[in-house]
Design a protein around this motif. Structure first.
Motif, short mmCIF file in Angstrom:
data_model
loop_
_atom_site.label_atom_id
_atom_site.label_comp_id
_atom_site.label_asym_id
_atom_site.label_seq_id
_atom_site.Cartn_x
_atom_site.Cartn_y
_atom_site.Cartn_z
N GLN A 132 9.60 24.68 7.06
CA GLN A 132 9.10 25.31 5.84
C GLN A 132 7.82 26.09 6.12
OE1 GLN A 132 10.90 25.24 2.95
NE2 GLN A 132 12.41 24.19 4.24
N VAL A 133 7.16 25.75 7.22
CA VAL A 133 5.96 26.46 7.66
C VAL A 133 6.19 26.84 9.13
CG1 VAL A 133 4.44 25.26 6.04
CG2 VAL A 133 4.82 24.30 8.32
N SER A 134 5.26 27.52 9.74
CA SER A 134 5.42 27.89 11.14
C SER A 134 5.46 26.64 12.02
CB SER A 134 4.26 28.78 11.59
OG SER A 134 3.05 28.03 11.66
N LYS A 135 6.05 26.77 13.20
CA LYS A 135 6.14 25.64 14.11
C LYS A 135 4.77 25.05 14.42
CE LYS A 135 10.39 26.79 16.63
NZ LYS A 135 10.94 27.10 17.96
N ASN A 136 3.83 25.92 14.68
CA ASN A 136 2.49 25.43 15.03
C ASN A 136 1.85 24.67 13.88
OD1 ASN A 136 2.10 26.42 17.79
ND2 ASN A 136 2.23 28.45 16.90
N ASN A 137 2.00 25.18 12.66
CA ASN A 137 1.45 24.48 11.50
C ASN A 137 2.19 23.17 11.26
OD1 ASN A 137 -0.49 26.42 10.97
ND2 ASN A 137 0.82 27.57 9.57
N CYS A 138 3.48 23.17 11.53
CA CYS A 138 4.27 21.95 11.33
C CYS A 138 3.80 20.84 12.26
CB CYS A 138 5.76 22.24 11.58
SG CYS A 138 6.80 20.77 11.56
N PHE A 139 3.70 21.13 13.55
CA PHE A 139 3.35 20.09 14.51
C PHE A 139 1.86 19.78 14.52
CE2 PHE A 139 7.47 21.53 16.26
CZ PHE A 139 8.12 20.30 16.22
N ALA A 140 1.09 20.56 13.78
CA ALA A 140 -0.33 20.24 13.61
C ALA A 140 -0.54 19.32 12.42
CB ALA A 140 -1.14 21.52 13.43
N SER A 141 0.49 19.14 11.60
CA SER A 141 0.40 18.31 10.39
C SER A 141 1.43 17.20 10.47
CB SER A 141 0.64 19.17 9.14
OG SER A 141 0.86 18.35 8.00
N SER A 142 0.98 15.95 10.44
CA SER A 142 1.93 14.83 10.52
C SER A 142 2.86 14.82 9.31
CB SER A 142 1.16 13.51 10.61
OG SER A 142 0.31 13.33 9.48
N ASN A 143 2.35 15.21 8.14
CA ASN A 143 3.18 15.22 6.94
C ASN A 143 4.29 16.26 7.04
OD1 ASN A 143 1.78 13.15 5.64
ND2 ASN A 143 0.35 14.57 4.68
N GLU A 144 3.95 17.47 7.50
CA GLU A 144 4.96 18.51 7.64
C GLU A 144 6.01 18.11 8.69
OE1 GLU A 144 5.55 21.13 5.94
OE2 GLU A 144 3.76 21.15 4.68
N GLU A 145 5.55 17.48 9.76
CA GLU A 145 6.48 17.07 10.81
C GLU A 145 7.42 15.98 10.30
OE1 GLU A 145 6.45 15.44 15.42
OE2 GLU A 145 4.56 16.02 14.46
N LYS A 146 6.90 15.09 9.46
CA LYS A 146 7.75 14.04 8.89
C LYS A 146 8.83 14.64 8.00
CE LYS A 146 4.34 10.27 8.90
NZ LYS A 146 3.46 9.43 8.03
N ILE A 147 8.49 15.71 7.30
CA ILE A 147 9.48 16.38 6.44
C ILE A 147 10.62 16.94 7.29
CG2 ILE A 147 9.86 18.38 4.95
CD1 ILE A 147 7.04 17.93 3.84
N VAL A 148 10.28 17.57 8.41
CA VAL A 148 11.30 18.13 9.30
C VAL A 148 12.19 17.01 9.86
CG1 VAL A 148 11.70 19.38 11.46
CG2 VAL A 148 9.93 20.16 9.88
N ARG A 149 11.57 15.92 10.30
CA ARG A 149 12.35 14.80 10.83
C ARG A 149 13.22 14.20 9.73
NH1 ARG A 149 7.57 13.23 13.56
NH2 ARG A 149 7.31 11.45 12.15
N ALA A 165 7.42 20.30 -0.96
CA ALA A 165 7.34 19.13 -0.08
C ALA A 165 7.40 17.83 -0.88
CB ALA A 165 6.06 19.18 0.75
N GLU A 166 6.74 17.81 -2.03
CA GLU A 166 6.75 16.61 -2.87
C GLU A 166 8.14 16.37 -3.46
OE1 GLU A 166 4.45 14.68 -6.77
OE2 GLU A 166 3.83 16.62 -5.95
N LEU A 167 8.79 17.44 -3.91
CA LEU A 167 10.14 17.30 -4.46
C LEU A 167 11.11 16.78 -3.40
CD1 LEU A 167 10.42 20.57 -6.59
CD2 LEU A 167 10.42 18.23 -7.46
N ARG A 168 10.99 17.29 -2.20
CA ARG A 168 11.87 16.85 -1.13
C ARG A 168 11.62 15.39 -0.76
NH1 ARG A 168 11.83 21.74 3.19
NH2 ARG A 168 13.44 20.49 4.17
N ARG A 169 10.35 14.99 -0.77
CA ARG A 169 10.03 13.59 -0.46
C ARG A 169 10.63 12.65 -1.50
NH1 ARG A 169 6.31 10.56 -2.60
NH2 ARG A 169 5.17 12.33 -3.48
N ILE A 170 10.47 13.01 -2.78
CA ILE A 170 11.01 12.18 -3.86
C ILE A 170 12.53 12.15 -3.80
CG2 ILE A 170 11.21 11.97 -6.37
CD1 ILE A 170 8.39 13.15 -6.57
N ARG A 171 13.13 13.28 -3.47
CA ARG A 171 14.59 13.33 -3.34
C ARG A 171 15.06 12.38 -2.25
NH1 ARG A 171 17.79 16.75 0.05
NH2 ARG A 171 19.97 16.80 -0.63
N ARG A 172 14.38 12.36 -1.11
CA ARG A 172 14.77 11.46 -0.02
C ARG A 172 14.64 10.00 -0.45
NH1 ARG A 172 11.78 15.08 3.18
NH2 ARG A 172 10.07 13.58 3.31
#
Length: 273
Positions: free
Chosen positions: A41-58, A237-244
């Motif tokens: 949902q964000v650039s690769k670099n921003n994703c792997f710099a943020s644990s929350n964004e990386e958790k969303i991808v996983r 990101a919040e909607l996706r987390r709640i959906r999961r």
């Protein structure tokens, strides 16, 4: 059918090998095969710099594996899969479905990876800082771990042993499921598909409604008999987390009537947000 976990450092050739295996299976085996890749949902670099964004991808990778993996399909996960605990979670999914799995690790020297990274386009290139961090965080597969076995190690100049991989998957008995990977029997054969589809439809509708709605509006959502009260602007990101969270709970407490899923999800949203 099996779950194939690609594994390796960035720019180590995982996508090329995953595509090779996909083409081989399609040419030599009459079965459904899915290639699942990271969705950023964000650039690769921003994703792997943020644990929350990386958790969303996983989380998306895991959700897709759960949704697509059946006894009649093969799923190839083209992702870093560099965390030992995450590979174990994927292994448990294959046990639950009662299907074999394997891990294919793409090995390459760090210097080679750095050179390959430089040849990528701006949007696909990792920053030096992120690349170094991922190299440090990489938890290499170990064939002594049951979730990393069978393990195929492929180097850049190696031919892909496609038939050996296929034999190891199709000629092995699946691991027996245990209590930790079992849930209540689903009330309908299409329950997981409908659960995924209907909840995604509602999330998409909320995102679209937010373009014109204001906080406090009652939003009508597809298939739901109750309206959703929009309390504020809700990030994707919040909607996706709640959906999961809702999907994880509902899989353990399935409903007999799939038509109730949208209303139950709306009720869950109204209580959670």
């Amino acid at each position: 059918m099996p779950l194939v976990m690609m594994c390796g450092l960035p720019c180590s050739g995982k996508t090329r090998r995953a595509t090779e295996l996909l083409d081989y299976i399609k040419a030599h085996h009459d079965t459904e095969v899915h290639l699942v890749q990271d969705s950023f949902q964000v650039s690769k670099n921003n994703c792997f710099a943020s644990s929350n964004e990386e958790k969303i991808v996983r989380g998306d990778i895991k959700s897709n594996a759960e949704r697509l993996l059946t006894i009649e399909s093969i799923v190839i996960l083209d992702s870093l899969n560099y965390i030992k605990g995450f590979r174990y979670e994927l292994f448990c999914i294959s046990k639950h479905v009662k299907t074999p799995h394997c891990v294919i690790v793409c090995e390459a020297p760090v210097e080679t990876i750095q050179e390959w990274n430089k040849t990528r386009g701006a949007e696909e290139k990792y920053s030096d800082e992120i690349l170094k961090a991922l190299v440090m965080r990489f938890e290499a597969p170990d064939s002594r771990n049951r979730w990393d076995c069978p393990l195929f190690t492929i180097y850049p100049d190696d031919p892909l042993p496609s038939q050996q991989i296929l034999d190891a998957l199709l000629k092995r008995k699946p691991p027996p499921p245990n209590q930790s990977t079992q849930s209540q029997p689903l009330s309908a054969t299409d329950f997981l598909h409908e659960l995924d589809r209907k909840t995604q439809s509602i999330v998409t509708s909320i995102v679209e409604a937010q373009r014109t709605a204001v906080p406090g509006d009652m939003v009508t959502l597809p298939g739901a008999s109750e309206k959703f009260c929009l309390p504020r602007s809700i990030p994707m990101a919040e909607l996706r987390r709640i959906r999961r969270q809702f999907i994880a709970y509902t899989k353990l407490h399935p409903v007999e009537d799939n038509a109730r899923i949208p209303t139950l999800f709306v009720q869950y949203l109204n209580k959670t947000i």
